[in-house]
Design a protein around this motif. Structure first.
Motif, PDB file in Angstrom:
ATOM      1  N   VAL A  90      -4.748  -6.504  -7.162  1.00 23.51           N
ATOM      2  CA  VAL A  90      -3.382  -6.562  -6.636  1.00 23.51           C
ATOM      3  C   VAL A  90      -2.484  -5.634  -7.464  1.00 23.51           C
ATOM      4  CG1 VAL A  90      -3.441  -8.808  -5.509  1.00 23.51           C
ATOM      5  CG2 VAL A  90      -3.106  -8.701  -7.961  1.00 23.51           C
ATOM      6  N   PRO A  91      -2.721  -4.312  -7.359  1.00 27.13           N
ATOM      7  CA  PRO A  91      -1.981  -3.364  -8.195  1.00 27.13           C
ATOM      8  C   PRO A  91      -0.482  -3.384  -7.946  1.00 27.13           C
ATOM      9  CG  PRO A  91      -3.171  -2.228  -6.451  1.00 27.13           C
ATOM     10  CD  PRO A  91      -3.656  -3.647  -6.454  1.00 27.13           C
ATOM     11  N   THR A  92      -0.061  -3.747  -6.745  1.00 31.01           N
ATOM     12  CA  THR A  92       1.367  -3.791  -6.440  1.00 31.01           C
ATOM     13  C   THR A  92       1.871  -5.223  -6.341  1.00 31.01           C
ATOM     14  OG1 THR A  92       0.943  -3.742  -4.054  1.00 31.01           O
ATOM     15  CG2 THR A  92       1.189  -1.628  -5.164  1.00 31.01           C
ATOM     16  N   GLY A  93       1.023  -6.181  -6.691  1.00 26.84           N
ATOM     17  CA  GLY A  93       1.414  -7.573  -6.587  1.00 26.84           C
ATOM     18  C   GLY A  93       1.312  -8.121  -5.184  1.00 26.84           C
ATOM     19  N   LEU A 101      -3.996  -9.449   2.512  1.00 26.30           N
ATOM     20  CA  LEU A 101      -3.436  -9.526   3.862  1.00 26.30           C
ATOM     21  C   LEU A 101      -2.197  -8.648   3.992  1.00 26.30           C
ATOM     22  CD1 LEU A 101      -3.847 -11.385   6.563  1.00 26.30           C
ATOM     23  CD2 LEU A 101      -1.674 -12.334   5.795  1.00 26.30           C
ATOM     24  N   ALA A 102      -1.329  -8.671   2.998  1.00 31.13           N
ATOM     25  CA  ALA A 102      -0.114  -7.859   3.045  1.00 31.13           C
ATOM     26  C   ALA A 102      -0.444  -6.377   3.059  1.00 31.13           C
ATOM     27  CB  ALA A 102       0.781  -8.192   1.853  1.00 31.13           C
ATOM     28  N   ARG A 103      -1.418  -5.968   2.241  1.00 29.79           N
ATOM     29  CA  ARG A 103      -1.800  -4.558   2.187  1.00 29.79           C
ATOM     30  C   ARG A 103      -2.418  -4.098   3.504  1.00 29.79           C
ATOM     31  NH1 ARG A 103      -5.712  -4.931  -2.547  1.00 29.79           N
ATOM     32  NH2 ARG A 103      -5.163  -7.127  -2.704  1.00 29.79           N
ATOM     33  N   VAL A 104      -3.290  -4.928   4.057  1.00 33.62           N
ATOM     34  CA  VAL A 104      -3.950  -4.575   5.317  1.00 33.62           C
ATOM     35  C   VAL A 104      -2.941  -4.525   6.461  1.00 33.62           C
ATOM     36  CG1 VAL A 104      -5.611  -5.375   7.039  1.00 33.62           C
ATOM     37  CG2 VAL A 104      -6.195  -5.453   4.601  1.00 33.62           C
ATOM     38  N   ASP A 114     -14.286   2.937   2.428  1.00 32.87           N
ATOM     39  CA  ASP A 114     -14.177   3.853   3.565  1.00 32.87           C
ATOM     40  C   ASP A 114     -12.898   3.629   4.372  1.00 32.87           C
ATOM     41  OD1 ASP A 114     -16.524   5.107   2.949  1.00 32.87           O
ATOM     42  OD2 ASP A 114     -17.746   4.052   4.435  1.00 32.87           O
ATOM     43  N   LEU A 115     -12.590   2.378   4.670  1.00 29.82           N
ATOM     44  CA  LEU A 115     -11.400   2.093   5.470  1.00 29.82           C
ATOM     45  C   LEU A 115     -10.130   2.440   4.698  1.00 29.82           C
ATOM     46  CD1 LEU A 115     -10.197   0.980   8.081  1.00 29.82           C
ATOM     47  CD2 LEU A 115     -10.305  -1.313   7.070  1.00 29.82           C
ATOM     48  N   ALA A 116     -10.101   2.101   3.428  1.00 29.75           N
ATOM     49  CA  ALA A 116      -8.924   2.416   2.618  1.00 29.75           C
ATOM     50  C   ALA A 116      -8.663   3.920   2.602  1.00 29.75           C
ATOM     51  CB  ALA A 116      -9.112   1.888   1.197  1.00 29.75           C
ATOM     52  N   ARG A 117      -9.706   4.714   2.400  1.00 32.80           N
ATOM     53  CA  ARG A 117      -9.522   6.166   2.373  1.00 32.80           C
ATOM     54  C   ARG A 117      -9.110   6.704   3.738  1.00 32.80           C
ATOM     55  NH1 ARG A 117     -13.806   5.880  -1.326  1.00 32.80           N
ATOM     56  NH2 ARG A 117     -15.328   6.082   0.348  1.00 32.80           N
ATOM     57  N   ALA A 118      -9.630   6.102   4.809  1.00 29.32           N
ATOM     58  CA  ALA A 118      -9.223   6.536   6.149  1.00 29.32           C
ATOM     59  C   ALA A 118      -7.725   6.355   6.347  1.00 29.32           C
ATOM     60  CB  ALA A 118      -9.998   5.762   7.213  1.00 29.32           C
ATOM     61  N   TYR A 119      -7.167   5.350   5.682  1.00 31.67           N
ATOM     62  CA  TYR A 119      -5.724   5.114   5.745  1.00 31.67           C
ATOM     63  C   TYR A 119      -4.946   5.986   4.752  1.00 31.67           C
ATOM     64  CZ  TYR A 119      -5.568   1.084   8.907  1.00 31.67           C
ATOM     65  OH  TYR A 119      -5.604   0.261  10.016  1.00 31.67           O
ATOM     66  N   GLY A 120      -5.649   6.810   3.989  1.00 31.40           N
ATOM     67  CA  GLY A 120      -4.976   7.645   3.010  1.00 31.40           C
ATOM     68  C   GLY A 120      -4.656   6.925   1.719  1.00 31.40           C
ATOM     69  N   LEU A 121      -5.354   5.819   1.469  1.00 29.03           N
ATOM     70  CA  LEU A 121      -5.129   5.013   0.275  1.00 29.03           C
ATOM     71  C   LEU A 121      -6.248   5.239  -0.738  1.00 29.03           C
ATOM     72  CD1 LEU A 121      -4.206   1.695   2.116  1.00 29.03           C
ATOM     73  CD2 LEU A 121      -2.621   3.384   1.164  1.00 29.03           C
ATOM     74  N   ALA A 122      -6.045   4.758  -1.942  1.00 27.54           N
ATOM     75  CA  ALA A 122      -7.104   4.804  -2.947  1.00 27.54           C
ATOM     76  C   ALA A 122      -8.290   3.981  -2.464  1.00 27.54           C
ATOM     77  CB  ALA A 122      -6.591   4.255  -4.275  1.00 27.54           C
ATOM     78  N   ALA A 123      -9.484   4.365  -2.903  1.00 28.54           N
ATOM     79  CA  ALA A 123     -10.698   3.704  -2.428  1.00 28.54           C
ATOM     80  C   ALA A 123     -10.700   2.209  -2.709  1.00 28.54           C
ATOM     81  CB  ALA A 123     -11.926   4.355  -3.068  1.00 28.54           C
ATOM     82  N   ASP A 124     -10.026   1.783  -3.772  1.00 31.01           N
ATOM     83  CA  ASP A 124     -10.023   0.357  -4.126  1.00 31.01           C
ATOM     84  C   ASP A 124      -8.802  -0.388  -3.591  1.00 31.01           C
ATOM     85  OD1 ASP A 124      -8.078   1.427  -5.753  1.00 31.01           O
ATOM     86  OD2 ASP A 124      -8.899   0.647  -7.633  1.00 31.01           O
ATOM     87  N   ALA A 125      -8.065   0.213  -2.671  1.00 26.98           N
ATOM     88  CA  ALA A 125      -6.810  -0.387  -2.198  1.00 26.98           C
ATOM     89  C   ALA A 125      -7.006  -1.706  -1.469  1.00 26.98           C
ATOM     90  CB  ALA A 125      -6.071   0.591  -1.287  1.00 26.98           C
ATOM     91  N   PHE A 126      -8.201  -1.932  -0.899  1.00 23.61           N
ATOM     92  CA  PHE A 126      -8.440  -3.166  -0.159  1.00 23.61           C
ATOM     93  C   PHE A 126      -9.386  -4.122  -0.888  1.00 23.61           C
ATOM     94  CE2 PHE A 126      -7.527  -0.814   4.083  1.00 23.61           C
ATOM     95  CZ  PHE A 126      -6.167  -1.036   3.925  1.00 23.61           C
ATOM     96  N   LEU A 127      -9.654  -3.868  -2.150  1.00 19.96           N
ATOM     97  CA  LEU A 127     -10.431  -4.856  -2.892  1.00 19.96           C
ATOM     98  C   LEU A 127      -9.599  -6.136  -2.982  1.00 19.96           C
ATOM     99  CD1 LEU A 127     -12.055  -2.836  -5.821  1.00 19.96           C
ATOM    100  CD2 LEU A 127     -13.077  -3.546  -3.650  1.00 19.96           C
ATOM    101  N   PRO A 128     -10.147  -7.264  -2.567  1.00 15.96           N
ATOM    102  CA  PRO A 128      -9.316  -8.471  -2.432  1.00 15.96           C
ATOM    103  C   PRO A 128      -8.798  -9.023  -3.744  1.00 15.96           C
ATOM    104  CG  PRO A 128     -11.631  -8.983  -2.084  1.00 15.96           C
ATOM    105  CD  PRO A 128     -11.530  -7.485  -2.122  1.00 15.96           C
ATOM    106  N   TRP A 129      -9.519  -8.791  -4.828  1.00 18.93           N
ATOM    107  CA  TRP A 129      -9.098  -9.330  -6.118  1.00 18.93           C
ATOM    108  C   TRP A 129      -8.170  -8.373  -6.864  1.00 18.93           C
ATOM    109  CZ3 TRP A 129     -14.245  -8.498  -4.745  1.00 18.93           C
ATOM    110  CH2 TRP A 129     -14.788  -7.274  -5.162  1.00 18.93           C
ATOM    111  N   LEU A 178     -13.275 -18.314  -6.709  1.00 20.81           N
ATOM    112  CA  LEU A 178     -12.409 -17.166  -6.422  1.00 20.81           C
ATOM    113  C   LEU A 178     -10.946 -17.599  -6.511  1.00 20.81           C
ATOM    114  CD1 LEU A 178     -14.308 -15.909  -3.224  1.00 20.81           C
ATOM    115  CD2 LEU A 178     -14.629 -15.101  -5.578  1.00 20.81           C
ATOM    116  N   PRO A 179     -10.394 -17.724  -7.701  1.00 23.93           N
ATOM    117  CA  PRO A 179      -9.011 -18.201  -7.828  1.00 23.93           C
ATOM    118  C   PRO A 179      -8.005 -17.371  -7.038  1.00 23.93           C
ATOM    119  CG  PRO A 179     -10.101 -18.140  -9.972  1.00 23.93           C
ATOM    120  CD  PRO A 179     -11.027 -17.467  -9.005  1.00 23.93           C
ATOM    121  N   TRP A 180      -8.260 -16.070  -6.914  1.00 21.32           N
ATOM    122  CA  TRP A 180      -7.331 -15.203  -6.185  1.00 21.32           C
ATOM    123  C   TRP A 180      -7.304 -15.516  -4.696  1.00 21.32           C
ATOM    124  CZ3 TRP A 180     -10.271 -12.888  -2.562  1.00 21.32           C
ATOM    125  CH2 TRP A 180     -11.617 -12.637  -2.856  1.00 21.32           C
TER     126      TRP A 180
END
Length: 230
Positions: A141-144, A148-151, A124-139, A39-41
């Motif tokens: 990094v759509p915003t760079g 941890l920073a996103r969470v 589920d958690l990402a959508r509860a926060y009003g984010l896209a469903a894949d916002a917390f996928l660890p690999w 997991l290089p990321w």
């Protein structure tokens, strides 16, 4: 690419990255270095978070789960994560952000609520926060930004915006925040501790029934929850 379909039929992308995560988690207890290699990321994210001092925003947590009484992150993984982050810690108590965000990704220990890593993967958690469903996928990094920073950004904003319980536990104030930005589905719970005027995050996870959680909190004497350590 394969997909995981969640309750509201919004697919969360997985495919090869999920397979690599599964393989890394299976290897991690016996060979943490091999898990990092798969997991290089993961190492890159921890390095970036350490350089930016993002772990300072998190408190302490034990990896002994309060529901099962067992360790959800192996001692070998615990040590490898803290060494990579440059954080001094003695098993089983370490940095909550490092453990709950990255450690849980490598956990294969079942709990009554499933694997700890599912909160980052199923959407589920990402959508509860009003984010896209894949916002917390660890690999991803759509915003760079690292996972941890996103969470941390989402959880800290929730604690600031909608605290629903504050409890005094000795010299520490515990803050529970719950909210749901999505029209349906679970709510997001964020938990933080304030000590000496400094607030530090502990964890965040989805809850199906906020009322049931708060009823349980209100029925018991104030105490630290969700594996927090003051």
């Amino acid at each position: 690419m394969d997909v995981m379909t969640t309750a509201d039929e919004h697919p969360v992308k997985s495919g090869g990255e999920l397979s690599r995560l599964d393989a890394a988690a299976a290897l991690a207890t016996g060979d943490p270095a091999a898990a990092f290699d798969l997991l290089p990321w993961l190492g890159t994210s921890i390095d970036a978070d350490a350089a930016a001092r993002r772990f300072d925003a998190w408190g302490l947590s034990t990896v002994i789960d309060e529901n099962t009484g067992t360790s959800v992150v192996a001692a070998s993984v615990f040590r490898a994560l803290h060494e990579r982050a440059g954080i001094d810690a003695r098993f089983p108590v370490g940095n909550a952000g490092l453990l709950h965000v990255y450690g849980y990704l490598l956990s294969t220990t079942p709990t009554p609520y499933g694997l700890k890593r599912e909160r980052w993967l199923d959407g589920d958690l990402a959508r509860a926060y009003g984010l896209a469903a894949d916002a917390f996928l660890p690999w991803a990094v759509p915003t760079g930004e690292t996972l941890l920073a996103r969470v941390a950004a989402a959880a800290a904003a929730l604690v600031e915006r909608t605290p629903v319980r504050r409890q005094r536990v000795h010299d520490t104030e515990a803050v529970i925040a719950i909210g749901r930005a999505a029209a349906s589905g679970p709510s997001a719970l964020a938990y933080a501790l304030i000590n000496g005027g400094i607030q530090r995050l502990i964890t965040t996870f989805p809850v199906a029934s906020p009322a049931a959680v708060l009823d349980e909190v209100d029925a018991a004497a104030p105490r630290l929850r969700w594996n927090a350590v003051a």
